[in-house]
Each structure stands twice: as structure tokens, then as C-alpha cells.
Design a protein around this motif. Structure first.
Motif, PDB file in Angstrom:
ATOM      1  N   GLN A  90       0.350  -0.782  -0.231  1.00 11.89           N
ATOM      2  CA  GLN A  90      -0.258   0.621  -0.053  1.00 11.89           C
ATOM      3  C   GLN A  90       0.495   1.315   0.126  1.00 11.89           C
ATOM      4  OE1 GLN A  90      -2.742  -0.326   3.266  1.00 11.89           O
ATOM      5  NE2 GLN A  90      -4.245  -1.956   2.556  1.00 11.89           N
ATOM      6  N   THR A  91       2.013   0.916   0.618  1.00 15.57           N
ATOM      7  CA  THR A  91       2.574   1.713   0.596  1.00 15.57           C
ATOM      8  C   THR A  91       3.268   2.508  -0.597  1.00 15.57           C
ATOM      9  OG1 THR A  91       3.849   2.063   2.830  1.00 15.57           O
ATOM     10  CG2 THR A  91       5.224   3.438   1.612  1.00 15.57           C
ATOM     11  N   ARG A 149       1.170   4.631  -2.493  1.00 14.42           N
ATOM     12  CA  ARG A 149       0.846   5.426  -2.717  1.00 14.42           C
ATOM     13  C   ARG A 149       2.189   6.116  -2.838  1.00 14.42           C
ATOM     14  NH1 ARG A 149       3.073   7.556   1.760  1.00 14.42           N
ATOM     15  NH2 ARG A 149       2.490   5.410   3.367  1.00 14.42           N
ATOM     16  N   LEU A 150       3.632   6.093  -3.399  1.00 11.52           N
ATOM     17  CA  LEU A 150       4.612   6.406  -3.046  1.00 11.52           C
ATOM     18  C   LEU A 150       5.185   6.572  -4.858  1.00 11.52           C
ATOM     19  CD1 LEU A 150       6.396   5.857   0.352  1.00 11.52           C
ATOM     20  CD2 LEU A 150       5.430   7.859  -0.360  1.00 11.52           C
TER      21      LEU A 150
END
Length: 282
Positions: free
Chosen positions: A59-60, A63-64
Motif C-alpha cells: 500500500q505504501t 501511494r509513493l
């Protein structure tokens, strides 16, 4: 890292059968590889316990993804600027910005702030970081040679024939994909993460405002040189290409037939003698 491997394997198969979908799978493989790299960095910098587990790491990475691409673009532009100045500054800038991705993922700093953070950590430890990165580069090079020999990738070079993915068997490509994505590449990412954490433990203080402004000016200057250099390079390449095409008569210039020229119109209609204009109307 399994998802990039699966997509890369599909891409290799489609490339072998010359499917028109190979471009789409190549893009998907590249994006999946970046997401896996971000997720791996998130896991390693947090000592194997990222927030939300493996799912949270991915998920990180989603997002990044865009910030990662922006940091990559800025770092590459700065390195290109160093290259146009001299080759050595490009190499130095690349070393000092090596940990930009780790700063992005671990500290949440984006854009130029990630580059400034990496520069701050390496500053004062440039030689120590350099030889460790050279060591990693040598290991990666030797590993790539071993993989190439095992998969028959160097055979076309040895036999002095044209080397292309079609010269390597599908099995050889699959072995190379698996070893690269599941062994060698993760080792490089983990190695870099441990270097980053070691530097972060040594340099516990945040970047001072004056130091941040100085590094920012340096990076902005390198990027400006990179942009100007790229524009000049594109203009020069276009000019050379046009002249090459003219020399090959690909764009033949129309020749004006003798006796059909219009004196007044070819130069300037306003400066054409009035009698010439009347003659044209007859």
C-alpha cells in the motif's frame, strides 16, 4: 517480488512469439518492479516489520509510486547536468543521491527534500560510501556474467553474431528473470538499505536550513545545466539528422525551373516593380 517475476515471464513469452501485447506487458513489468522495490525498501528500513505487514508495504508502494518517479527524474536530471559539466561530477552526484529513494520511503520526504536528505547523509562519508557502492557494482557485474553464461546470453557475443533476446532460449530468459528479480536485485536493495540505516544512525541531526539551501542551490544548478544540455543535444541531433537526410536526398529541395521565376514575388512582393506586376496580370 513474485508479481514482477510473473509479469516479466509473461513478457518474455510474448516477446518470443512476437505478440503485439509485449509492449503492454513490458510497461506492467516495469511498474510492478518499481512497486516491489518500494515495498522491499519499506520492509527493510523498518527491520522487517512495516506498518500493516507486507500488505501495508505494498500500500505504501502504491501511494509513493508517483513521488518515487519524481525523485528518480530529479536525481537523473541532476546527474545529467553533472555529466554535461564533466563526467566526474556526474559520478559524484550519483553517489550523493544514491539514498534518495530510501529517504523518500523511510522519512516521507519528497521531491528535492529527498535528494537533499540523501546528500546530507553522504556528506562527510563520500569515500566510505563510494567504495562500498563500487564493491556492490563489482558483485552485480560478476553475477550478471555468471547468469549470462548459465543462460547462454554470452554465446552470441563469443561467436561474434548479433546479440538480441531472440538469440537466448526462452528457458535461459526465464532463469535470468528469476535470479535477477528474486536474488540479485533484492540483495542490492537490502545492501543499500543497510548503508542508509548506518548513515542515519551516525548523522542523527536534521539538515540545517543553511545547509539545505546550499545543497538545493547546487542541485538546482546541476538540473539547470542538465535541461540546457538536453535541449542543445536535441537541437544538434535534429540539425544533424536534417542535414543527413538532405545528403541522402530523402528531402530533395525543389529546384526552380529557369525562366519560370517571378522576380518580384520570389524576393518581396512589395519591392516588385509595378510593370512586372502588370505583366503578371496579362
Amino acid at each position: 517480488m513474485a508479481v514482477p517475476v510473473i509479469i516479466a515471464v509473461a513478457n518474455a513469452v510474448l516477446e518470443k512469439i512476437e505478440s503485439p501485447l509485449v509492449f503492454l506487458t513490458w510497461i506492467a513489468s516495469s511498474v510492478a518492479g518499481i512497486l516491489a522495490e518500494i515495498a522491499l525498501i519499506a520492509v527493510v528500513v523498518r527491520d522487517g516489520m512495516p506498518e500493516g505487514g507486507i500488505g501495508g508495504a505494498y500500500q505504501t508502494s502504491i501511494r509513493l509510486l508517483i513521488p518515487f518517479l519524481i525523485v528518480s527524474f530529479l536525481a537523473s536530471l541532476a546527474a545529467v547536468g553533472g555529466f554535461f559539466i564533466l563526467v566526474v561530477p556526474a559520478f559524484i552526484i550519483s553517489v550523493f543521491l544514491f539514498f534518495s529513494y530510501y529517504v523518500l520511503v523511510a522519512e516521507g520526504k519528497r521531491g528535492l527534500d529527498a535528494l537533499i536528505g540523501s546528500w546530507h547523509y553522504v556528506q562527510g562519508y563520500g569515500s566510505a560510501v563510494l567504495w562500498r557502492l563500487i564493491f556492490l557494482g563489482i558483485l552485480s557485474f560478476l553475477a550478471s556474467i555468471v547468469v549470462a553464461f548459465l543462460t547462454g546470453g554470452l554465446k552470441p557475443v563469443i561467436t561474434q553474431s548479433i546479440s538480441s533476446p531472440k538469440d537466448i532460449s526462452l528457458w535461459g530468459q526465464l532463469v535470468s528473470i528469476v535470479l535477477t528479480n528474486l536474488v540479485f536485485y533484492p540483495i542490492g536493495v537490502v545492501y543499500g538499505a543497510h548503508l542508509y540505516k548506518a548513515l542515519r544512525n551516525v548523522k542523527t541531526k536534521e539538515v540545517l536550513p543553511d545547509e539545505s539551501r546550499r545543497i538545493k542551490k547546487l542541485l538546482m544548478g546541476a538540473m539547470a545545466v542538465g535541461i540546457i544540455g538536453i535541449i542543445i543535444l536535441i537541437a544538434f541531433t535534429g540539425f544533424a539528422l536534417v542535414n543527413l537526410l538532405k545528403g541522402l536526398d530523402v528531402w530533395p529541395l525543389p529546384e526552380r525551373e529557369k525562366g519560370n521565376s517571378v522576380p518580384g514575388l520570389t524576393a518581396s512582393l512589395g519591392s516588385a516593380p509595378i510593370l512586372e506586376l502588370f505583366r503578371l496580370g496579362q
